[in-house]
Design a protein around this motif. Structure first.
Motif, short mmCIF file in Angstrom:
data_model
loop_
_atom_site.label_atom_id
_atom_site.label_comp_id
_atom_site.label_asym_id
_atom_site.label_seq_id
_atom_site.Cartn_x
_atom_site.Cartn_y
_atom_site.Cartn_z
N PHE A 155 51.14 -22.88 38.09
CA PHE A 155 49.74 -22.58 37.79
C PHE A 155 48.79 -23.50 38.55
CE2 PHE A 155 51.36 -20.05 34.25
CZ PHE A 155 50.52 -18.97 34.35
N LEU A 185 36.95 -9.43 40.92
CA LEU A 185 38.02 -10.43 40.92
C LEU A 185 39.38 -9.87 41.35
CD1 LEU A 185 38.62 -13.45 40.24
CD2 LEU A 185 39.36 -12.65 38.00
N LEU A 229 41.92 -15.04 33.75
CA LEU A 229 41.38 -16.02 34.71
C LEU A 229 41.30 -17.40 34.07
CD1 LEU A 229 40.10 -16.49 37.49
CD2 LEU A 229 37.87 -16.05 36.45
N ALA A 230 40.82 -17.42 32.83
CA ALA A 230 40.74 -18.70 32.12
C ALA A 230 42.14 -19.29 31.93
CB ALA A 230 40.05 -18.52 30.77
N ALA A 231 43.11 -18.41 31.69
CA ALA A 231 44.48 -18.88 31.45
C ALA A 231 45.03 -19.63 32.65
CB ALA A 231 45.38 -17.68 31.12
N VAL A 232 44.68 -19.18 33.86
CA VAL A 232 45.18 -19.83 35.06
C VAL A 232 44.82 -21.32 35.04
CG1 VAL A 232 45.03 -19.96 37.58
CG2 VAL A 232 45.09 -17.74 36.44
N TRP A 262 48.02 -16.24 24.49
CA TRP A 262 46.81 -16.12 23.69
C TRP A 262 46.69 -14.75 23.02
CZ3 TRP A 262 43.08 -18.37 27.92
CH2 TRP A 262 43.28 -19.77 28.00
N THR A 282 43.67 -23.14 32.48
CA THR A 282 44.19 -23.86 31.30
C THR A 282 45.65 -24.26 31.50
OG1 THR A 282 42.91 -22.20 30.14
CG2 THR A 282 44.07 -23.80 28.80
N GLU A 283 46.45 -23.28 31.93
CA GLU A 283 47.87 -23.55 32.13
C GLU A 283 48.08 -24.63 33.20
OE1 GLU A 283 50.57 -22.32 30.60
OE2 GLU A 283 49.39 -21.10 29.21
N VAL A 340 49.21 -14.74 29.36
CA VAL A 340 48.32 -14.31 28.30
C VAL A 340 48.99 -13.33 27.35
CG1 VAL A 340 46.19 -13.04 27.81
CG2 VAL A 340 46.24 -14.73 29.66
N ILE A 353 51.24 -13.90 37.13
CA ILE A 353 51.66 -14.96 36.20
C ILE A 353 50.59 -15.21 35.14
CG2 ILE A 353 53.19 -16.07 37.89
CD1 ILE A 353 51.11 -18.27 38.21
N ALA A 354 49.31 -14.97 35.50
CA ALA A 354 48.25 -15.18 34.50
C ALA A 354 48.36 -14.15 33.39
CB ALA A 354 46.88 -15.11 35.17
#
Lengths: 278, 297, 358
Positions: B261, A102, B47-50, A124, B52-53, A118, A113-114
């Motif tokens: 996002f 990835l 990756l999941a955050a992208v 999170w 979700t946001e 986080v 930004i991700a």
């Protein structure tokens, strides 16, 4: 009687090599040489002053320190991941294997930004860490996190094929000679993996040193604290200090070239080690 | 024990190992869990955050962020840059691999190292060098102004920076592949009377198609996602010289997180497609290497 | 079409692959280039094909200079050692390739291509494999498809590089008889490279023995086997015993034995090497009054059509090998340790001063 020096009858050598050299010169070599020419506008004293101001020095320390830290994390966990992916089976393994790449495919700005989202104090993971007094986003630790992300696939992908090619027989031989599993790993397997591990480490380190996109979002970019060297170059450019920006860039370029040569040497060593053992 | 062995036999032979060369289950599972934890912290959760946001403010906001004019113009510019950089680097990659893999000449290893150079150069510096050449104070600065041409802070600069950062991908993929394949088949084509272009088109390219596609996909992913180099030469003019990653940055710096996002999720989706294609190609090329069983005489 | 090769020299760096090679291949013959690896035989074949160019010297096809002629215009068929089949094309497309890449003007129609390809596939007896891909074929099948592909362009010369090298023993034997028959049918001037003397002796009309970039001998299989021109050819073609000997005025002396030679009449007392094939040594248990070499039987290999004896000569260190018929073996009633008398027939002598041994 024609004296003919041509060694190969396949057509297209002059065309393909000529085009390769032309394109390489136009896109890469000439533009890169522009950086070195630009620094000749400075005297050596000016150059030296520009690349050794405390703020620049602090950025070197952060860039190289964080890159080294991230590369070490990647060497350890990358080796572990490569091991798990080649030796064990578990549900979803193929998906995990594919997702390891990835960081190669995800644009760095998106990663930046991700990771910030986080690891920010309201994110999170950031919200879980904050009560323990650990702040990641907008600190040097954030830089390490971003650089770890960026370099993650390198060690996995250099170690994995070597691990796959290791013959089970050598391990069986070690076991038959009385070695326990840990001895077999540390004395038989690990030495065979060293060149690949080192190559992956160096690749991750080199990539991290030049990284910009993913870092600037999470770093906070405070001068002397969390400002990386590529950002210094950008800042100088935005102030139209082209000579200053180029001076810092040349320092980075020289270091990058040295790393590239080291990596080429490592890869040569590791391929020789592998083919010699066949 | 016997049932375990027969079950293992269904798995990949590399995985099926004797007890002497494998670890106890508790170590195995601890290692798997530690590794997955590491990957989760750095890969899966971000990756999941992208996504979700991106969807935090609802699906309508998400779509709106994607179809506003500035976003569309950024998408268009990103596609243009990739569409120009890709074929150019493709032709270069094939030419370089042909010269390096099929011929012997002095300085070959130096050439290979030089092709690798852009990998070692920070993207920021990749942008900088074009500013030094085409910028206002650059080598061609005055000439460009006199002729009313713009490279830096315009599309040509973005394309150039994109070409630079994706320069080695296809060549790096093809050189080892073509070296491994040798030149027997090309020579056979030559003896049978094929011209150089016929050999390239009918023999060489079909043989390297998976490697070529692999390189194209990696080049494309990097071309569409490049940030640092493009950021230096673009000038960030909304609706004009903004690519998708730059658009993400602008929206993010304006605290318009949902929109940032949303565009980012588009890029992340592209990355996932890239990985899927990559896995597919790896599977395909592995399949074409493993020869089918020969039939009897 | 005949091939004439004149004074060809080829060097790779400091390695001399071919050193002043001259060779005539008459029209319609099947010629073997035989020699150990590194002797230059493959280089010579590739130069004939036009895949390499010589440093100096010239090549003539049917009397016409062809040294600088492009590979594509030489009208040669080339079968590569590892076949070099196009792995992404079916067998049919492989064979059709040479026809399809022709310029529009000379390209046969699609129907004609079909007819020709199927005809060739029938010729190599593999018509039923037309839709397969090369990786699905066995080694022998690939070999025959490679041959069909080479023949499709109707070459004037057929060149084969170690055509049976990559096959196992049984397939190899079948295929080489098949190639011989095919050549008798088609009569294309053919040159093949091999390091296997048995293969060359069985298949070729004419054998060219090469060593270290030079031609040692050219002749029919019987010729090179019976009258080797040099110790190298002796050793390379079949087993041979080597004796140290002295030559004086047309007489060779090996131990107590004297032999009258057809040459070396004016030679005075020179060191020489004598060569005798194992089946040219007569074995006796009694001396019968004539001079003979005395030896002890050290080992007996009795399995096979002939009985092979390993003999330790008295007064000599090198072991001698002799082959006798099973009948003769029973007659002599030999055992390990038996004392025997040896009389060589067909001895060939080379003066040591004339041998440029490697």
């Amino acid at each position: 009687m024609a004296k003919n020096k041509q060694k190969n009858v396949l057509p297209g050598f002059n065309l393909s090599l000529g085009y390769t050299l032309l394109y390489l010169s136009l896109i890469v070599l000439i533009p890169l040489s522009a950086a070195f020419f630009k620094t000749t506008e400075l005297t050596f004293a000016e150059f030296w002053h520009t690349v050794t101001t405390p703020r620049v020095i602090a950025s070197y320390k952060l860039t190289f320190g964080a890159s080294l830290f991230a590369a070490v994390i990647n060497a350890i966990f990358g080796l572990l991941t490569a091991w798990v992916l080649t030796r064990y089976t578990f549900p979803g393994k193929k998906l995990v294997d594919a997702l390891v790449d990835l960081p190669f495919a995800l644009p760095t700005a998106v990663a930046g930004i991700a990771l910030t989202a986080v690891y920010a104090t309201n994110g999170w993971l950031g919200s879980l860490l904050e009560p323990h007094g650990i702040k990641v986003a907008f600190t040097p630790l954030g830089v390490v996190v971003a650089l770890t992300f960026i370099g993650l696939p390198f060690v996995v992908r250099t170690v994995q094929p070597v691990l796959e090619d290791l013959e089970a027989e050598t391990e069986e031989a070690a076991a038959s000679l009385g070695a326990n599993r840990w001895q077999t790993f540390s004395r038989v397997i690990l030495p065979a993996l060293w060149p690949a591990l080192l190559t992956g480490f160096a690749l991750a380190f080199a990539r991290a040193v030049g990284e910009y996109g993913s870092v600037i979002f999470i770093a906070g970019n405070m001068p002397m604290v969390s400002e990386i060297t590529p950002l210094i170059i950008i800042t100088k450019l935005e102030q139209y200090d082209y000579a200053g920006a180029t001076a810092v860039a040349v320092v980075m370029l020289v270091i990058s070239f040295l790393l590239l040569f080291a990596i080429n040497g490592l890869q040569w060593w590791s391929s020789r080690r592998n083919s010699a053992s066949r | 024990m016997s049932t375990t062995v027969s079950q293992l036999a269904h798995y990949n032979a590399k995985v099926a190992r004797s007890r002497a060369t494998s670890e106890p289950a508790w170590i195995r599972w601890s290692l798997i869990i530690v590794s997955l934890l590491f990957l989760s912290l750095f890969l899966f959760i971000p990756l999941a955050a992208v996504f979700t946001e991106a969807l935090r403010k609802g699906f309508e906001t998400y779509i709106a962020a994607l179809i506003e004019p500035d976003a569309l113009s950024a998408i268009k510019l990103t596609l243009i840059a990739a569409a120009i950089a890709l074929p150019l680097n493709l032709v270069f990659g094939v030419a370089a691999a042909w010269a390096i893999a099929k011929f012997e000449f002095k300085g070959k290893s130096i050439l290979i190292t030089l092709i690798d150079l852009p990998f070692a150069v920070s993207p920021v510096i990749a942008g900088l060098i074009y500013v030094l050449i085409f910028g206002l104070q650059g080598w061609f600065g005055e000439w460009l102004i006199d002729n009313d041409l713009k490279v830096i802070f315009a599309i040509p600069g973005i394309v150039l920076a994109t070409i630079f950062v994706t320069f080695p991908f296809i060549a790096r993929e093809l050189i080892p592949l073509m070296q491994a394949q040798g030149k027997d088949e090309e020579e056979a084509g030559l003896v049978l009377g094929a011209s150089g272009w016929q050999i390239l088109w009918h023999i060489t390219l079909p043989n390297i198609k998976w490697g070529l596609l692999y390189g194209v996909i990696l080049t494309n992913a990097r071309a569409m996602g490049e940030f640092g180099a493009v950021s230096v030469v673009s000038g960030h003019i909304r609706g004009m010289t903004n690519t998708m990653p730059l658009h993400v940055e602008i929206l993010y710096n304006e605290y318009n997180y949902a929109a940032a996002f949303a565009v980012a999720s588009l890029l992340a989706f592209l990355a996932l497609i890239t990985l899927a294609l990559k896995s597919y190609i790896e599977w395909q090329s592995a399949r074409s290497v493993v020869a089918a069983k020969p039939v009897d005489e | 079409m005949s091939i004439e090769i004149r004074n060809i020299k080829k060097e790779f760096g400091s390695f001399t692959a071919l050193n002043n090679v001259n060779l005539d291949v008459p029209s319609g013959e099947l010629v073997a280039l035989l020699g150990p690896s590194g002797c230059g035989k493959t280089t010579l074949l590739r130069i004939i094909a036009g895949l390499e160019s010589p440093d100096t010297g010239s090549i003539h096809f049917h009397g016409q200079e062809a040294t600088d002629r492009d590979v594509r215009e030489r009208q040669v068929g080339f079968v590569f050692q590892h076949y070099a089949l196009f792995r992404h094309m079916t067998v049919f497309e492989n064979v059709a390739f040479g026809l399809r890449v022709r310029p529009k003007k000379t390209r046969p129609t699609e129907a004609e291509i079909h007819r020709r390809v199927h005809q060739l596939l029938e010729l190599v007896q593999l018509d039923w494999l037309a839709d397969r891909y090369p990786p699905q074929l066995s080694g022998g099948q690939r070999q025959r498809i490679a041959l069909a592909r080479a023949l499709a362009v109707e070459p004037k010369v057929l060149l084969l590089d170690e055509p049976f090298g990559a096959l196992d023993a049984k397939v190899r034997k079948d295929l080489r008889r098949w190639l011989r028959r095919l050549h008798d049918e088609l009569h294309i001037t053919s040159v093949f490279v091999t390091h296997d003397q048995e293969e060359a002796l069985e298949v070729a009309d004419r054998i060219v023995v090469m060593n270290q970039g030079k031609i040692e001998q050219i002749g029919t299989p019987q010729d090179v086997y019976d009258n080797p021109a040099s110790p190298f050819v002796y050793k390379f073609l079949g087993n041979v015993n080597q004796f140290h000997s002295r030559v004086n005025e047309g007489q060779a002396h090996i131990g107590d034995i004297s032999l009258t030679l057809n040459a070396h009449h004016s030679t005075q007392n020179s060191n020489a090497l004598a060569y005798v094939r194992p089946h040219d040594i007569d074995v006796y248990t009694e001396q019968n009054g004539q001079p003979a070499l005395q030896a002890i039987v050290s080992y007996i290999h009795a399995a096979g059509p002939l009985v092979r004896l390993e003999l330790q000569p008295i007064n000599e260190t090198d072991t001698i090998e002799a082959e006798i018929t099973r009948e003769r073996f029973r007659e002599l009633a030999l055992n390990q340790g038996s004392h025997v008398y040896l009389k060589p027939r067909n001895v060939q002598v080379f003066l040591e001063s004339a041998i440029t041994q490697s």
